[in-house]
Design an enzyme around this catalytic site. Sequence first.
Site, PDB file in Angstrom:
ATOM      1  N   GLU A 170       5.173 -31.828   1.623  1.00  0.00           N
ATOM      2  CA  GLU A 170       6.417 -31.936   2.267  1.00  0.00           C
ATOM      3  C   GLU A 170       6.681 -33.306   2.793  1.00  0.00           C
ATOM      4  OE1 GLU A 170       6.656 -28.853   5.183  1.00  0.00           O
ATOM      5  OE2 GLU A 170       6.447 -27.380   3.685  1.00  0.00           O
ATOM      6  N   ASN A 212       2.992 -31.192  -3.235  1.00  0.00           N
ATOM      7  CA  ASN A 212       3.563 -29.976  -2.984  1.00  0.00           C
ATOM      8  C   ASN A 212       4.674 -30.178  -2.212  1.00  0.00           C
ATOM      9  OD1 ASN A 212       3.242 -26.934  -3.455  1.00  0.00           O
ATOM     10  ND2 ASN A 212       2.922 -26.935  -1.113  1.00  0.00           N
ATOM     11  N   HIS A 249      10.185 -21.110  -1.839  1.00  0.00           N
ATOM     12  CA  HIS A 249      10.675 -20.072  -0.895  1.00  0.00           C
ATOM     13  C   HIS A 249      12.330 -19.875  -0.966  1.00  0.00           C
ATOM     14  CE1 HIS A 249       6.724 -20.218   1.358  1.00  0.00           C
ATOM     15  NE2 HIS A 249       6.912 -21.640   1.312  1.00  0.00           N
ATOM     16  N   GLU A 278       4.339 -21.148  -3.451  1.00  0.00           N
ATOM     17  CA  GLU A 278       4.431 -20.471  -2.539  1.00  0.00           C
ATOM     18  C   GLU A 278       5.540 -19.345  -2.485  1.00  0.00           C
ATOM     19  OE1 GLU A 278       4.562 -22.785   1.070  1.00  0.00           O
ATOM     20  OE2 GLU A 278       2.919 -24.203   0.476  1.00  0.00           O
ATOM     21  N   ASP A 280       8.156 -16.713  -2.443  1.00  0.00           N
ATOM     22  CA  ASP A 280       8.903 -15.561  -1.961  1.00  0.00           C
ATOM     23  C   ASP A 280      10.326 -15.539  -2.032  1.00  0.00           C
ATOM     24  OD1 ASP A 280       9.344 -17.640   0.298  1.00  0.00           O
ATOM     25  OD2 ASP A 280       7.806 -16.742   1.506  1.00  0.00           O
TER      26      ASP A 280
HETATM   27  C1  XIL Z   1       3.278 -21.145   6.797  1.00  0.00           C
HETATM   28  C2  XIL Z   1       2.393 -20.138   6.980  1.00  0.00           C
HETATM   29  O1  XIL Z   1       2.785 -19.214   6.245  1.00  0.00           O
HETATM   30  C3  XIL Z   1       2.482 -19.496   8.498  1.00  0.00           C
HETATM   31  O2  XIL Z   1       1.696 -18.547   8.906  1.00  0.00           O
HETATM   32  C4  XIL Z   1       2.390 -20.620   9.527  1.00  0.00           C
HETATM   33  O3  XIL Z   1       2.832 -20.242  10.962  1.00  0.00           O
HETATM   34  C5  XIL Z   1       3.166 -22.036   9.258  1.00  0.00           C
HETATM   35  O4  XIL Z   1       3.073 -22.156   7.689  1.00  0.00           O
HETATM   36  N1  XIL Z   1       5.342 -24.369   3.611  1.00  0.00           N
HETATM   37  C6  XIL Z   1       3.934 -24.617   3.504  1.00  0.00           C
HETATM   38  C7  XIL Z   1       3.119 -23.531   4.156  1.00  0.00           C
HETATM   39  O5  XIL Z   1       3.493 -25.547   2.867  1.00  0.00           O
HETATM   40  O6  XIL Z   1       1.864 -24.221   4.527  1.00  0.00           O
HETATM   41  C8  XIL Z   1       3.774 -23.004   5.289  1.00  0.00           C
HETATM   42  O7  XIL Z   1       2.861 -21.978   5.701  1.00  0.00           O
HETATM   43  C9  XIL Z   1       5.129 -22.196   4.680  1.00  0.00           C
HETATM   44  C10 XIL Z   1       6.100 -23.482   4.267  1.00  0.00           C
END
Ligand code: XIL
Length: 455
Positions: A170, A212, A249, A278, A280
């Site tokens: 990020e 990422n 996401h 990641e 969802d």
């Molecule tokens: C999130 C986790 O799922 C949570 O449990 C934590 O509180 C915060 O981080 N991008 C990412 C992940 O790269 O590491 C994040 O994970 C979600 C967004």
Amino acid sequence: MTERCQGDTRPRTGPRARTAIVLAAAALLAATSAVFLPGTASAGTTLGASAAEKGRYFGTAVAASRLSDGNYTTILNREFNSVTPENEMKIDATEPQQGRFSYGAAEQIVNHARSRGMSVRGHTLAWHSQQPSWMESMSGSALRSAMLNHVTQVATHFRGQVVAWDVVNEAFEDGSSGARRNSNLQRTGNDWIEAAFRAARAADPGAKLCYNDYNTDNWTHAKTQAVYNMVRDFKSRGVPIDCVGFQSHFNNDSPYVSNYRTTLSSFAALGVDVQVTELDIQGAPAATYRSVVEDCLAVARCNGVTVWGIRDSDSWRASQTPLLFNSSGQKKAAYDAVLAALNNGTTPTDPPTTPPTTPPTTPPSGSCTATLQDSTRWGDRFNSQVTVSGASNWTVVVAVTPPQKVSNTWNGSPTWDSSGNVMTMRSNGSGNVFGFTTMANGTWTRPVVRSCTAS
Ligand code: XIL
């Protein structure tokens, strides 16, 4: 009766015509049954096995604290063949005090995964968020060295156990600027990202190194283009980057878009692998989940998909019910859509490669026989399928030729010898056909079955 002549394309109906069609279909099947038929190969019944048959993995984020939940681990062990620690490898978890490293929770996940033949994605070595307070308050060259030391220590600790690292997470701004995110790490100098990648490569030369990010799914977005330009620049200057992770996401503010496949293939064309890291999706619409999986399968360099949690109740965005299993652990419609997409996935269009010339191997029979056949083949890897007869509890030893490496297996429990080239596969109740993916690494020799033993 009407006369038909060659070239007559009118549809034929009636019993004779139907018989002719059935016979023609049977002949076609007989002629082609020895080769892989996309979509008709023995379909997997779990996400990991089905993805593996397509030369991919299907992973999930895992929280160490949930490994004592039987419902959770039952689904994890049954469905997934890759895991990403959700928080346990982040900087605040692994270096809570400067110079004092803590790996317990991360190791719990790594051991759980690797002892069951699942691979591990490491997440994440350098990030503006979830920094320990000592790092948050640092700046300048002291922060730069602390960050590089962290990358080196953690990647060294897990060397050989993590197949891919999110080295940097990020680092770009949202919105239309296309700029780097203003963080304490960015303020150490624009070269902090490439410095992190170089340190990671030195620490674990065998791991794939990924950049990422999120909101990089829409090909037309400034942030996507900015990351693309960075990766192109890195590749042109020899900065060691191997892959790009798309968090994906998806929600109402940041929806899936149909140019996602263009995004994945455009990055892949730069000479990096791409991974959905990641996933969802708010409300878990089955059609959107299916599209994401189909997009990955359509891009030869898309290695796999990771969902960010197992059940809705495990999600960081639980109220959006964005995952494949409901809070009781039951499969949702999105699960069925994903499994179907994995089982019917299109075969990527790769440059043609010469098939192996040796015939299928049948080892001398002891108490059982194992026969290896070629299956799907991509530009960098190929699948093999082994059929065992004469035993329902069996142990089959298979060897690949270095520098080949087995990257994925299904329908069996594998262990490896110390060279990593000899795999002992044991039946695990999934039947008498198992399979595996071999990364060719330039060598296309067919794997050899060494023995089959009934137990
Ligand atoms: C999130 C986790 O799922 C949570 O449990 C934590 O509180 C915060 O981080 N991008 C990412 C992940 O790269 O590491 C994040 O994970 C979600 C967004």
